[in-house]
Structure formats: C-alpha cells, structure tokens
Design a protein around this motif. Structure first.
Motif, short mmCIF file in Angstrom:
data_model
loop_
_atom_site.label_atom_id
_atom_site.label_comp_id
_atom_site.label_asym_id
_atom_site.label_seq_id
_atom_site.Cartn_x
_atom_site.Cartn_y
_atom_site.Cartn_z
N ARG A 22 -5.01 24.31 -24.70
CA ARG A 22 -6.12 24.97 -25.33
C ARG A 22 -5.81 26.21 -26.25
N ALA A 23 -4.77 26.97 -26.14
CA ALA A 23 -4.40 27.97 -27.22
C ALA A 23 -3.98 27.07 -28.34
N GLU A 24 -3.20 25.84 -28.22
CA GLU A 24 -2.96 25.11 -29.35
C GLU A 24 -3.91 24.69 -30.02
N ALA A 25 -4.87 24.11 -29.30
CA ALA A 25 -6.17 23.57 -30.02
C ALA A 25 -7.07 24.46 -30.65
N ILE A 26 -7.12 25.91 -30.19
CA ILE A 26 -7.84 26.79 -30.91
C ILE A 26 -7.02 27.27 -32.21
N LEU A 28 0.88 -1.22 0.02
CA LEU A 28 -0.13 0.01 -0.02
C LEU A 28 1.02 1.26 0.09
N LEU A 29 2.07 1.22 0.74
CA LEU A 29 2.78 2.47 0.71
C LEU A 29 3.36 2.50 -0.69
N GLU A 30 3.80 1.61 -1.43
CA GLU A 30 4.38 1.77 -2.73
C GLU A 30 3.14 2.13 -3.71
N LYS A 31 1.84 1.66 -3.40
CA LYS A 31 0.90 2.40 -4.29
C LYS A 31 0.78 3.95 -3.99
N ALA A 32 0.94 4.21 -2.80
CA ALA A 32 0.74 5.64 -2.15
C ALA A 32 1.98 6.51 -2.94
N ALA A 33 3.38 5.83 -3.17
CA ALA A 33 4.36 6.37 -3.55
C ALA A 33 4.14 6.68 -5.17
N ALA A 34 3.66 5.89 -5.79
CA ALA A 34 3.05 5.78 -7.10
C ALA A 34 2.09 6.85 -7.35
N GLU A 35 0.89 6.95 -6.61
CA GLU A 35 0.16 8.06 -6.73
C GLU A 35 0.57 9.57 -6.38
N CYS A 36 1.61 9.31 -5.58
CA CYS A 36 2.16 10.80 -5.29
C CYS A 36 2.87 11.20 -6.74
N GLU A 37 3.70 10.33 -7.45
CA GLU A 37 3.92 10.68 -8.76
C GLU A 37 2.84 11.23 -9.62
N ALA A 38 1.85 10.59 -9.67
CA ALA A 38 0.57 10.75 -10.33
C ALA A 38 0.13 12.16 -10.09
N ILE A 39 0.20 12.60 -9.00
CA ILE A 39 -0.14 13.81 -8.56
C ILE A 39 0.85 14.89 -9.22
N ASP A 40 1.79 14.48 -9.61
CA ASP A 40 2.61 15.78 -10.07
C ASP A 40 2.39 15.82 -11.59
N ALA A 41 2.10 14.36 -12.03
CA ALA A 41 1.87 14.42 -13.61
C ALA A 41 0.49 15.10 -13.78
N THR A 42 -0.49 14.92 -13.12
CA THR A 42 -1.72 15.32 -13.38
C THR A 42 -2.00 16.66 -13.13
N TYR A 43 -1.33 17.24 -12.16
CA TYR A 43 -1.18 18.79 -11.80
C TYR A 43 -0.69 19.42 -12.75
N GLY A 44 0.54 18.85 -13.40
CA GLY A 44 1.23 19.49 -14.53
C GLY A 44 0.32 19.58 -15.68
N ARG A 45 -0.04 18.44 -15.95
CA ARG A 45 -1.07 18.46 -17.28
C ARG A 45 -2.48 18.96 -17.43
N GLU A 46 -2.84 19.01 -16.14
CA GLU A 46 -4.58 19.49 -16.11
C GLU A 46 -4.75 20.88 -15.61
N VAL A 47 -3.39 21.44 -14.81
CA VAL A 47 -3.70 22.79 -14.35
C VAL A 47 -2.64 23.59 -15.20
N LEU A 48 -1.25 23.09 -15.11
CA LEU A 48 -0.36 24.19 -15.47
C LEU A 48 -0.11 24.09 -16.93
N ASP A 49 -0.53 23.24 -17.55
CA ASP A 49 -0.23 23.15 -19.18
C ASP A 49 -1.70 23.30 -19.88
N LEU A 50 -2.60 23.32 -19.31
CA LEU A 50 -4.12 23.30 -19.70
C LEU A 50 -4.11 24.75 -20.68
N PRO A 51 -3.82 25.85 -20.20
CA PRO A 51 -4.04 27.02 -21.14
C PRO A 51 -3.23 26.84 -22.40
N MET A 52 -1.86 26.39 -22.40
CA MET A 52 -1.19 26.11 -23.57
C MET A 52 -1.75 25.16 -24.50
#
Length: 180
Positions: A97-101, A71-95
């Motif tokens: 969307r602009a590319e899509a437009i 379970l702790l190893e799964k939690a470690a993997a989820e922590c990595e997923a937090i970084d990837a998801t935050y980057g993709r869904e929050v920080l990279d989203l405006p860019m």
C-alpha cells in the motif's frame, strides 16, 4: 506452537511446511497400502466369482485409497497456499500500500509538471504568434512607412444630418400592448 509465534512469517512457513510434509508422507503411505490391498484382493477369490471379479473388487478398494491420497496431496498444496496468501495479504500488505501511494503521488507530480510545461508552451506559442502578427514578415529589415497626417481644415463645417420624415419609434411597451 504459540499463536503469537505462529502469526509471524517464519511461524506460518514452519507450520505449513510441517503440515505439507505430513500430508505428502501420508499420501505416499496410502498409495502403498492401496497397492498392497489391490494385490492381495486380486489374488483372493470368493466362492461364486466369475473371471476377473477379484481384480475388479481390488481396483474398487485401491481406488478409494488413491482418492484419499489425492485429497491429501491437495491438502498439502493448500498448506503451501496458506503460507503464500498470509504473506501476501497480511504481512506484505502495508508495504504494498505504501508503494502504491508513493507511485500515485509520483504520477500526480508528473502530471502536474506536464500540465505546467504544456501551459508554458502554449503561452510562449501565443506570445510568439502575436509578435509575428504585429510585424509583416515581408517587410522584415525594412523601415515602416510613416502614417500620413490627417489634413486639418481651416473652416470645418458640421456635417449636415438630414431630417427624418418617418415617425419616431414607439416605446417597447407600446409595441406589445395588444399581444397576449
């Protein structure tokens, strides 16, 4: 850590990296503790034990340690997923969307040019076809015969229209008076 600092790309990356390392180290320690417990319990016999009872008890206890480590190893993997998801869904989203437009606008312009080209091609084809119909291709390079003038009569007579022996056609309203 300050929340404003945490909400940046480096802040999230640093936080998730620290948590991942902590969870992975804890999982490693728990697996080692599980092996130690298993070895000691397997060697300790309690009054009334049957053969292999101590080893079975040891496996049950060590299994709980392994489950927590997993379970702790799964939690470690989820922590990595937090970084990837935050980057993709929050920080990279405006860019993104602009590319899509921009792609959508480019596609709209390409379609408009395609429509204009198709319209121009159809117009040219119709014009060429009409010009081809205006002349007989068999007579290409030959002179066209002149139309013969209509004869002019010296004493033209008006054509005689025979008188109709039938009755005149009644008015439209009179045809449908009795119907309905």
């Amino acid at each position: 850590m300050d929340m404003n600092e945490l909400m940046t790309r480096d802040g999230v990356r640093e936080f998730s990296g620290e948590q991942r390392d902590t969870f992975v180290n804890d999982a490693t320690q728990l697996r080692q503790m599980g092996r130690i417990f298993k070895a000691r319990i397997a060697q300790t016999e309690i009054d009334g034990d049957k053969p292999w009872s101590a080893k079975r008890r040891a496996s049950k206890v060590a299994g709980r340690f392994d489950r927590v480590a997993k379970l702790l190893e799964k939690a470690a993997a989820e922590c990595e997923a937090i970084d990837a998801t935050y980057g993709r869904e929050v920080l990279d989203l405006p860019m993104r969307r602009a590319e899509a437009i921009a792609k959508k606008e480019e596609r709209r312009v390409r379609k408009a040019l395609t429509r204009q080209n198709a319209h121009a091609l159809a117009q040219r084809t119709i014009t060429e076809g009409a010009q081809g119909l205006a002349t007989d291709p068999r007579l290409a390079g030959q002179t066209m015969p002149q139309a013969q003038p209509q004869p002019v009569y010296v004493h033209p007579q008006a054509p005689v229209i025979p008188q109709s022996t039938r009755a005149p056609i009644p008015a439209f309203d009179e045809l449908f008076k009795g119907v309905g």
